[in-house]
Design a protein around this motif. Structure first.
Motif, PDB file in Angstrom:
ATOM      1  N   MET A   1       0.861  -1.195   0.000  1.00  0.00           N
ATOM      2  CA  MET A   1       0.000   0.000   0.000  1.00  0.00           C
ATOM      3  C   MET A   1       0.891   1.237   0.000  1.00  0.00           C
ATOM      4  N   GLY A   2       0.839   2.008  -1.063  1.00  0.00           N
ATOM      5  CA  GLY A   2       1.670   3.198  -1.144  1.00  0.00           C
ATOM      6  C   GLY A   2       0.833   4.447  -1.363  1.00  0.00           C
ATOM      7  N   PHE A   3       1.321   5.560  -0.847  1.00  0.00           N
ATOM      8  CA  PHE A   3       0.620   6.832  -0.942  1.00  0.00           C
ATOM      9  C   PHE A   3       1.388   7.780  -1.862  1.00  0.00           C
ATOM     10  N   LYS A   4       0.653   8.558  -2.616  1.00  0.00           N
ATOM     11  CA  LYS A   4       1.283   9.587  -3.440  1.00  0.00           C
ATOM     12  C   LYS A   4       1.429  10.838  -2.564  1.00  0.00           C
ATOM     13  N   VAL A   5       2.673  11.278  -2.399  1.00  0.00           N
ATOM     14  CA  VAL A   5       2.980  12.383  -1.483  1.00  0.00           C
ATOM     15  C   VAL A   5       3.614  13.526  -2.265  1.00  0.00           C
ATOM     16  N   ALA A   6       3.098  14.739  -2.056  1.00  0.00           N
ATOM     17  CA  ALA A   6       3.710  15.940  -2.632  1.00  0.00           C
ATOM     18  C   ALA A   6       4.378  16.730  -1.519  1.00  0.00           C
ATOM     19  N   VAL A   7       5.610  17.152  -1.750  1.00  0.00           N
ATOM     20  CA  VAL A   7       6.316  18.033  -0.812  1.00  0.00           C
ATOM     21  C   VAL A   7       6.360  19.415  -1.443  1.00  0.00           C
ATOM     22  N   VAL A   8       5.660  20.364  -0.828  1.00  0.00           N
ATOM     23  CA  VAL A   8       5.563  21.732  -1.357  1.00  0.00           C
ATOM     24  C   VAL A   8       6.595  22.603  -0.645  1.00  0.00           C
ATOM     25  N   GLY A   9       7.438  23.271  -1.435  1.00  0.00           N
ATOM     26  CA  GLY A   9       8.566  23.998  -0.862  1.00  0.00           C
ATOM     27  C   GLY A   9       9.779  23.088  -0.786  1.00  0.00           C
ATOM     28  N   ALA A  10       9.896  22.197  -1.775  1.00  0.00           N
ATOM     29  CA  ALA A  10      10.903  21.131  -1.748  1.00  0.00           C
ATOM     30  C   ALA A  10      12.330  21.632  -1.887  1.00  0.00           C
TER      31      ALA A  10
ATOM     32  N   GLU B   1      12.250   9.234   3.125  1.00  0.00           N
ATOM     33  CA  GLU B   1      13.026   8.098   2.631  1.00  0.00           C
ATOM     34  C   GLU B   1      13.672   7.333   3.790  1.00  0.00           C
ATOM     35  N   GLU B   2      14.268   8.048   4.734  1.00  0.00           N
ATOM     36  CA  GLU B   2      14.944   7.423   5.883  1.00  0.00           C
ATOM     37  C   GLU B   2      14.015   6.515   6.672  1.00  0.00           C
ATOM     38  N   ARG B   3      12.791   6.996   6.897  1.00  0.00           N
ATOM     39  CA  ARG B   3      11.845   6.264   7.747  1.00  0.00           C
ATOM     40  C   ARG B   3      11.019   5.253   6.968  1.00  0.00           C
ATOM     41  N   GLY B   4      11.268   5.162   5.669  1.00  0.00           N
ATOM     42  CA  GLY B   4      10.552   4.170   4.862  1.00  0.00           C
ATOM     43  C   GLY B   4       9.060   4.418   4.797  1.00  0.00           C
ATOM     44  N   PHE B   5       8.669   5.697   4.714  1.00  0.00           N
ATOM     45  CA  PHE B   5       7.230   5.994   4.611  1.00  0.00           C
ATOM     46  C   PHE B   5       6.674   5.312   3.363  1.00  0.00           C
ATOM     47  N   PRO B   6       5.492   4.680   3.461  1.00  0.00           N
ATOM     48  CA  PRO B   6       4.964   3.905   2.326  1.00  0.00           C
ATOM     49  C   PRO B   6       4.490   4.788   1.169  1.00  0.00           C
ATOM     50  N   VAL B   7       5.390   5.114   0.272  1.00  0.00           N
ATOM     51  CA  VAL B   7       5.048   5.971  -0.869  1.00  0.00           C
ATOM     52  C   VAL B   7       4.938   5.142  -2.145  1.00  0.00           C
ATOM     53  N   SER B   8       3.985   5.536  -2.988  1.00  0.00           N
ATOM     54  CA  SER B   8       3.946   4.994  -4.350  1.00  0.00           C
ATOM     55  C   SER B   8       4.666   5.959  -5.288  1.00  0.00           C
ATOM     56  N   GLU B   9       4.600   7.253  -4.925  1.00  0.00           N
ATOM     57  CA  GLU B   9       5.258   8.289  -5.722  1.00  0.00           C
ATOM     58  C   GLU B   9       5.465   9.515  -4.843  1.00  0.00           C
ATOM     59  N   VAL B  10       6.589  10.199  -5.052  1.00  0.00           N
ATOM     60  CA  VAL B  10       6.855  11.468  -4.364  1.00  0.00           C
ATOM     61  C   VAL B  10       7.034  12.547  -5.419  1.00  0.00           C
ATOM     62  N   VAL B  11       6.335  13.665  -5.225  1.00  0.00           N
ATOM     63  CA  VAL B  11       6.418  14.789  -6.156  1.00  0.00           C
ATOM     64  C   VAL B  11       6.997  15.988  -5.414  1.00  0.00           C
TER      65      VAL B  11
ATOM     66  N   THR C   1      -3.431  12.959  -5.532  1.00  0.00           N
ATOM     67  CA  THR C   1      -2.387  12.969  -4.509  1.00  0.00           C
ATOM     68  C   THR C   1      -3.034  12.764  -3.140  1.00  0.00           C
ATOM     69  N   ASP C   2      -2.395  11.942  -2.301  1.00  0.00           N
ATOM     70  CA  ASP C   2      -2.977  11.590  -0.999  1.00  0.00           C
ATOM     71  C   ASP C   2      -2.603  12.573   0.107  1.00  0.00           C
ATOM     72  N   ILE C   3      -1.324  12.969   0.134  1.00  0.00           N
ATOM     73  CA  ILE C   3      -0.823  13.832   1.213  1.00  0.00           C
ATOM     74  C   ILE C   3       0.045  14.922   0.600  1.00  0.00           C
ATOM     75  N   ALA C   4      -0.192  16.180   1.022  1.00  0.00           N
ATOM     76  CA  ALA C   4       0.693  17.287   0.650  1.00  0.00           C
ATOM     77  C   ALA C   4       1.338  17.808   1.929  1.00  0.00           C
TER      78      ALA C   4
ATOM     79  N   PRO D   1      -4.967   5.125   0.175  1.00  0.00           N
ATOM     80  CA  PRO D   1      -4.457   5.606  -1.114  1.00  0.00           C
ATOM     81  C   PRO D   1      -5.577   5.754  -2.134  1.00  0.00           C
ATOM     82  N   LYS D   2      -5.566   6.857  -2.877  1.00  0.00           N
ATOM     83  CA  LYS D   2      -6.573   7.055  -3.936  1.00  0.00           C
ATOM     84  C   LYS D   2      -6.381   6.076  -5.082  1.00  0.00           C
ATOM     85  N   LYS D   3      -5.101   5.812  -5.368  1.00  0.00           N
ATOM     86  CA  LYS D   3      -4.765   4.878  -6.450  1.00  0.00           C
ATOM     87  C   LYS D   3      -4.400   3.534  -5.849  1.00  0.00           C
ATOM     88  N   LYS D   4      -5.079   2.492  -6.296  1.00  0.00           N
ATOM     89  CA  LYS D   4      -4.743   1.146  -5.845  1.00  0.00           C
ATOM     90  C   LYS D   4      -3.529   0.672  -6.615  1.00  0.00           C
TER      91      LYS D   4
END
Length: 344
Positions: free
Chosen positions: A1-10, A23-33, A65-68, A339-342
């Motif tokens: 199960m992965g979440f699409k995460v956007a980091v604003v102000g990256a 990345e360090e904590r292994g957060f379950p991401v499907s994609e990072v933007v 996107t699941d989390i910003a 996650p919005k996207k399976k």
């Protein structure tokens, strides 16, 4: 199960740290933007061993996107966080824009995790001020046992709390002092190199600064509205790591030994408290670490049921990026977000 995460102000200090910690904590991401303003479009930032090209915030569609995780400043957050939330994406905001909104939870996961349940009203969760975050991590376990009446805190806050410009100014001024060049103050109101400045954020009518007011308001919201708190916030010539000298008065008796034992067992706390030369933590040792360090725990002989403590933490991590990622982890752990996207 992965979440699409956007980091604003990256591209900022905290945004880059958020990418590192995801990345360090292994957060379950499907994609990072990685998102930022148009002028940063195309800039490259790192996510683990991947390189992400920064996209423009104002043309990005958050509907899948699941989390910003927002670290782009209060004005941008005021404009964009409600729009993002309405697209069904949960915003974790690092700015002060929504911290005092009664419909937006203000969260430090070790302190008030249950308050996260209220996020769905606006789909926004606020991250507290860096100086408040580390303090309440240390205060919460003591409050649970002995009930805090009053807190007096003086902070010693690093220049990274003022962003990259603050760090650059300390570096530039320090070099200028050594080579006898003119010292220019641009980011700060006075010279910061080899100096301390008792002024963070704007002045308020009562003579306190907004940084000091934030510590009062946020402690009351997250810990207990009955706690009385007074703060003096000071900028010091340290690159990373905020320190705090904290005096706490309790309703019930509590000894320094009892407090030490409580804090050793408390989540997010690390007690380094030997009564000897160097038997305490300074900001330089906290840089790059996740813990809130507590040293110099001792009884205050001038008050009944009172203790003094020294609290230190990496302000870019626990004060900002780490706490935001921990909030995202809390959403996932409690099943409050799917996650919005399976996954295919």
């Amino acid at each position: 199960m992965g979440f699409k995460v956007a980091v604003v102000g990256a591209t900022g200090n905290v945004g880059r740290e958020m990418l590192n910690i995801l990345e360090e904590r292994g957060f379950p991401v499907s994609e990072v933007v990685a998102l930022a303003s148009r002028r940063s479009q195309g800039t490259e930032v790192s996510f683990g061993d991947k390189t992400l090209k920064v996209k423009a915030l104002d043309t990005y569609d958050f509907s899948d996107t699941d989390i910003a995780i927002m670290s782009a400043g209060g004005n941008i957050s005021k404009e964009w966080s409600p729009k993002i939330g309405k697209q069904g994406c949960v915003v974790i905001d690092n700015s002060s824009a929504f911290r005092y909104d009664p419909e937006v939870p203000l969260i430090v996961p070790e302190v008030n995790p249950d308050a996260i349940e209220g996020f769905s009203k606006k789909n926004i969760i606020a991250n507290p001020n860096c100086s408040t975050a580390q303090m309440v991590v240390a205060l919460k376990p003591l409050h649970d046992v002995a009930t805090i009446k009053r807190v007096v805190v003086a902070t010693y806050q690093s220049v990274s709390g003022a962003g990259k410009e603050g760090m650059d100014e300390l570096f530039t001024q320090t070099r200028a002092v050594f080579v006898a060049d003119p010292v220019e103050a641009k980011k700060f109101t006075k010279r910061i190199a080899f100096n301390v400045i008792p002024h963070i954020d704007v002045f308020m009518e009562d003579g306190s600064t907004k940084e000091e007011w934030k510590m009062v308001a946020e402690t009351k919201k997250m810990l207990d509205p009955k706690i009385k708190l007074t703060a003096t916030c000071v900028r010091v010539p340290v690159f990373i790591g905020h320190s705090e000298a904290v005096n706490v008065e309790f309703e019930k008796p509590i000894t320094a030994d009892e407090a030490r034992d409580i804090l050793r067992e408390a989540p997010g706390c690390l007690v380094i408290d030997k009564r000897e030369d160097g038997g305490y933590i300074t900001p330089i040792e906290s840089a790059g670490e996740d813990a809130t360090y507590i040293s110099r725990i001792r009884e205050d002989s001038t008050l009944d049921n009172a203790l003094n403590m020294w609290i230190v933490s990496d302000n870019l991590r626990k004060g900002a990026a780490l706490n935001a990622v921990q909030i995202a982890e809390l959403l996932v752990e409690r099943g409050l977000i799917q996650p919005k996207k399976k996954a295919a």
